[in-house]
Design a protein around this motif. Structure first.
Motif, mmCIF file in Angstrom:
data_model
loop_
_atom_site.group_PDB
_atom_site.id
_atom_site.type_symbol
_atom_site.label_atom_id
_atom_site.label_comp_id
_atom_site.label_asym_id
_atom_site.label_seq_id
_atom_site.Cartn_x
_atom_site.Cartn_y
_atom_site.Cartn_z
ATOM 1 N N PRO A 1 57.469 36.486 45.938
ATOM 2 C CA PRO A 1 56.008 36.506 46.052
ATOM 3 C C PRO A 1 55.386 37.884 45.859
ATOM 4 O O PRO A 1 54.242 37.989 45.441
ATOM 5 C CB PRO A 1 55.767 35.997 47.484
ATOM 6 C CG PRO A 1 56.994 35.248 47.851
ATOM 7 C CD PRO A 1 58.124 35.925 47.126
ATOM 8 N N GLU B 1 55.473 41.652 40.556
ATOM 9 C CA GLU B 1 54.294 41.785 39.691
ATOM 10 C C GLU B 1 54.069 40.502 38.888
ATOM 11 O O GLU B 1 52.925 40.131 38.618
ATOM 12 C CB GLU B 1 54.466 42.997 38.769
ATOM 13 C CG GLU B 1 53.289 43.273 37.844
ATOM 14 C CD GLU B 1 51.991 43.632 38.577
ATOM 15 O OE1 GLU B 1 51.944 43.554 39.817
ATOM 16 O OE2 GLU B 1 51.011 43.972 37.904
ATOM 17 N N ARG C 1 52.305 38.168 41.063
ATOM 18 C CA ARG C 1 50.898 38.569 41.187
ATOM 19 C C ARG C 1 50.115 38.146 39.944
ATOM 20 O O ARG C 1 48.993 37.631 40.038
ATOM 21 C CB ARG C 1 50.792 40.089 41.382
ATOM 22 C CG ARG C 1 49.391 40.564 41.780
ATOM 23 C CD ARG C 1 49.396 42.039 42.118
ATOM 24 N NE ARG C 1 49.435 42.880 40.943
ATOM 25 C CZ ARG C 1 48.368 43.484 40.407
ATOM 26 N NH1 ARG C 1 47.184 43.338 40.952
ATOM 27 N NH2 ARG C 1 48.500 44.248 39.333
ATOM 28 N N ARG D 1 49.454 34.530 40.027
ATOM 29 C CA ARG D 1 48.380 34.177 40.977
ATOM 30 C C ARG D 1 46.995 34.510 40.437
ATOM 31 O O ARG D 1 46.035 33.783 40.703
ATOM 32 C CB ARG D 1 48.570 34.941 42.300
ATOM 33 C CG ARG D 1 49.619 34.402 43.230
ATOM 34 C CD ARG D 1 49.444 34.972 44.646
ATOM 35 N NE ARG D 1 49.499 36.420 44.691
ATOM 36 C CZ ARG D 1 50.620 37.135 44.785
ATOM 37 N NH1 ARG D 1 51.788 36.511 44.853
ATOM 38 N NH2 ARG D 1 50.600 38.447 44.827
ATOM 39 N N LEU D 2 46.897 35.612 39.685
ATOM 40 C CA LEU D 2 45.562 36.157 39.413
ATOM 41 C C LEU D 2 45.105 36.109 37.962
ATOM 42 O O LEU D 2 43.893 36.161 37.696
ATOM 43 C CB LEU D 2 45.506 37.623 39.888
ATOM 44 C CG LEU D 2 45.805 37.875 41.366
ATOM 45 C CD1 LEU D 2 45.833 39.366 41.652
ATOM 46 C CD2 LEU D 2 44.764 37.184 42.245
ATOM 47 N N ASP E 1 42.212 33.995 36.546
ATOM 48 C CA ASP E 1 40.818 34.238 36.936
ATOM 49 C C ASP E 1 40.122 35.251 36.048
ATOM 50 O O ASP E 1 38.928 35.504 36.223
ATOM 51 C CB ASP E 1 40.765 34.745 38.385
ATOM 52 C CG ASP E 1 41.336 33.735 39.370
ATOM 53 O OD1 ASP E 1 41.306 32.529 39.052
ATOM 54 O OD2 ASP E 1 41.820 34.152 40.427
#
Lengths: 419, 329
Positions: free
Chosen positions: B66, B69, B72, B75-76, B79
């Motif tokens: 989790p 990089e 990350r 996850r991002l 957006d």
């Protein structure tokens, strides 16, 4: 009262402890695109010390929108080449940090040099008028720490110390739980960083003694704070934060008992630190077995919290008639005793603290915080006071280790100040 | 870390350097390093540094960690554009270049697909049609937007997930070799027998690497001299399952829609690639497995200094077909 004693006053203890839960800008991921960063908000960082830790932190900084590495300084030339590999460009290289600090295109400085050089480099960087990220420990000796703290006060420039777990969500949530009394009264913390690793870095063939001492600086007294500094800093900082200040006394033991390879610092160290509130930190750092790994256990009368580098786990203390569990907790949580529980057996219940954002990398969060503090003129959580408290506690542990006896903080500060 | 001493595997007369061997579990496999004997403390330090570098690569590129990089980004990046560091950006760009040159069969955006097939959890199964459809909709290297000017990463389709499993182990070998070179050490690093490379050509000139029978890993069918190139093998032996006579492999072709693994996947058992870097060899071995000999040979025209050897099922054994494959036994 001398300046050292002033810092262990109760008010500062509270202040330092509060710093552990200070304002954090944790929503930085909201601005992830550098296109949206105003030109005036770009931060150009010069790095003094481009070894493995420096390179790692450079990668973290480069994940923060609006950051560029503008200078690389190291006395070992291959590190400059390696550093350029990290930045992906022909970043200006320097062998003398003073030259780099003369450069006009540097807004902030990261210091990731051997511990014994922190004071020289951090103070120079602060005096050059830049905010500084200084790797832990803040300084190797009390005098080093005082020099750095005084430079922060004199220059008014911000220093963030590399105590990145102060930003780790699971640490912060654990701290909040402890502050809320969820594990009752904390009486003891046991900290372990046990590894099975001789801690030695390879040295290119033909390297002389100086190169060996440069690359393996952690093994030699001139630059190293030993295992208390290199492994214990984060855990000692956390204990200081929970207990609201520094220990009043420390006794320590250790030696070079296995890795007898010419090193000067101990391959195992252990300390028992007593805090003013009657709490104890029991710290153990060894290099010959990793069963325990890196973890700390915070023991409260109503429960325990175990912290590692990736998570925090909460264990509820089972109630029984003579236990120290506060009465209000037995009501609040409706605790009941288990029929198989025996006070003599280790108890490990289950249940993790639900930590929001636990997935984050602590180093990245520390870098985000550093940049945000620069842009918004904020004081970081791991500021010079937290750093001083932690680093001086390490120095106290090392003094107790050196003298092989129990030493009080007052004695240590007074003796060092007079010398 | 277990350190053993042995003679050089490829030693020839008059060049029998003594090697030390150590193994390290990482990235779901076992990395083995062989380095020239250099004295106890220095050897251990070299092994330790090389393995720490492999761990660093895993911490950075594992989708399962989790705090990595890649996690990350997963996850991002849906957006909007997000900045990453040059190392991560460059590996994503290198992977996308291989995608472009292999018609998209090599694709690091297959994260949802490998999950849909259960390979990510090492519990492979036939996916539900709807699950597969949704995963396919969230897959495609063209929808991974990389902006080198700002070093940003963005997913152009919702729900996309990166999975660098087909390139990261090779990259870890390259990185670890870099650490050994910086320490002045010479040796070879082997990532779970799938990717192998040496610090320098001279050291590995006489190293012979056996290419296993895809039907029986303990049996060596071909040998090749390693030299200055990296070698990587991808095949059905690692993770696959059989349904109604079809072999479903963890090497998923995102251009083949639905549950039909395609004619190629039924026939190719294994593909081995020699390339200038372990990173490229790792990525290309997956691509060559999925493309097969004919299409793969055509695709290799885009990759100078690369060779490939395919193993096709042939009765109880295997038939080998090569492209620029060195005849150096």
């Amino acid at each position: 009262m001398d300046s050292n004693m002033e810092l262990i006053g109760r008010r500062d203890f509270i202040g330092m402890a509060a710093a552990g839960l200070g304002a954090l800008s944790l929503g930085l991921d909201g601005c992830r695109s550098p296109q949206k960063v105003a030109a005036s908000d770009w931060v150009h960082v010069g790095v003094i010390g481009v070894g493995s830790r420096g390179q790692h932190m450079m990668r973290m900084l480069l994940r923060v929108p609006g950051v560029r590495i503008a200078g690389l300084c190291d006395v070992y030339e291959p590190r400059i080449t390696e550093g350029r590999g990290v930045t992906g460009e022909q970043t200006a290289g320097y062998s003398d940090y003073r030259k780099m600090l003369e450069a006009r295109d540097i807004d902030a400085v990261m210091v990731s040099t051997p511990l014994g050089l922190h004071a020289e480099h951090v103070v120079a960087a602060l005096e050059s008028g830049r905010p500084v990220y200084g790797e832990k420990s803040m300084g190797r000796t009390l005098e080093d720490c005082n020099r750095i703290r005084d430079a922060v006060r004199r220059t008014g420039k911000m220093l963030q110390v590399g105590l990145q777990y102060a930003y780790a969500p699971w640490y912060r949530e654990a701290l909040a739980s402890i502050r809320e009394g969820k594990i009752g009264q904390v009486t003891q913390i046991n900290s372990y960083w046990h590894r099975n690793n001789n801690w030695r870095r390879p040295v290119p063939p033909g390297g002389d003694v100086k190169l060996e001492r440069l690359l393996n600086w952690r093994l030699f007294r001139e630059q190293s704070g030993g295992l208390f500094a290199e492994l214990g800093s984060h855990q000692i900082n956390f204990a200081n934060t929970i207990f609201g200040g520094m220990p009043e006394s420390v006794m320590a033991s250790g030696g070079i008992d296995y890795w007898k390879d010419g090193r000067e610092i101990e391959d195992n160290v252990h300390a028992i630190a007593r805090y003013p509130g009657g709490q104890t930190l029991q710290a153990s750092y060894i290099t010959t077995n990793r069963l325990e790994g890196a973890q700390e256990r915070v023991y409260g009368t109503g429960g325990s919290i175990e912290l590692t580098h990736t998570e925090a786990t909460y264990y509820q203390e089972p109630w029984y008639p003579n236990s120290a569990i506060p009465p209000e907790m037995t009501i609040q949580h409706k605790l009941i005793t288990g029929p198989t529980y025996s006070a003599e057996q280790p108890y490990h219940g289950k249940g993790k603290i639900p930590v929001k954002g636990a997935a984050s990398d602590a180093d990245l969060m520390a870098c985000q915080e550093f940049v945000d503090c620069i842009r918004n003129h904020r004081r970081p959580v791991a500021d010079e006071n937290a750093g001083w408290s932690q680093a001086v506690t390490v120095a106290l542990c090392n003094q107790a280790l050196k003298e092989g006896r129990k030493i009080t903080l007052a004695e240590f500060l007074g003796k060092t100040a007079s010398s | 870390m277990q350190v053993e001493r042995r003679a050089a595997a490829g030693a020839v007369d008059g060049n029998a350097a003594c090697l030390r061997r150590a193994a390290h579990a990482a990235m779901g496999t076992e990395f083995t390093a062989y380095i020239e004997e250099a004295g106890g403390a220095q050897e251990r330090a070299c092994f330790q540094s090389a393995f720490e570098e492999i761990d660093r690569v895993e911490r950075t590129f594992s989708r399962f960690r989790p705090s990595s990089e890649i996690a990350r980004i997963n996850r991002l990046a849906g957006d909007g554009p997000m900045v990453t560091d040059p190392e991560v950006f460059n590996l994503l760009a290198a992977a996308q270049d291989v995608s472009r040159k292999t018609g998209g069969v090599f694709d690091i955006t297959v994260g949802r697909l490998t999950r849909a097939w259960g390979f990510a959890e090492r519990a492979p199964h036939l996916p539900q049609a709807q699950t597969l459809e949704e995963a396919e909709a969230a897959t495609g290297w063209r929808y991974l937007e990389l902006d080198p000017a700002w070093r940003t990463v963005q997913f152009l389709r919702p729900g996309m997930e990166l999975d660098l499993g087909a390139i990261a182990k090779g990259y870890a070998v390259d990185c670890a070799l870099g650490v050994l070179r910086a320490a002045g050490a010479r040796g070879v690093i082997d990532a779970g027998s799938s990717s192998i490379a040496a610090t320098d050509e001279e050291f590995a000139t006489d190293w012979k690497v056996s290419i296993a029978n895809p039907a029986d890993g303990s049996q060596a069918l071909r040998e090749v001299r390693l030299g200055g190139r990296a070698l990587s093998t991808s095949g059905v032996r690692e993770q696959s399952f059989v349904r109604e006579g079809w072999i479903y492999s963890h090497l998923i072709d995102p251009t083949a829609h639905g549950m039909d693994p395609g004619a190629v996947a039924r026939q190719v058992l294994q593909a081995t690639v020699l390339a200038p870097s372990s990173t490229l060899a790792d990525a290309l071995s997956t691509a060559m497995f999925l493309l097969g000999h004919e299409k793969g040979s055509a695709a290799l025209s885009e990759f100078p200094d690369c060779s490939a050897l395919w193993a096709y099922a042939e009765g109880e054994g295997a038939e080998f077909l090569g492209h620029n494959w060195p005849d150096s036994n």
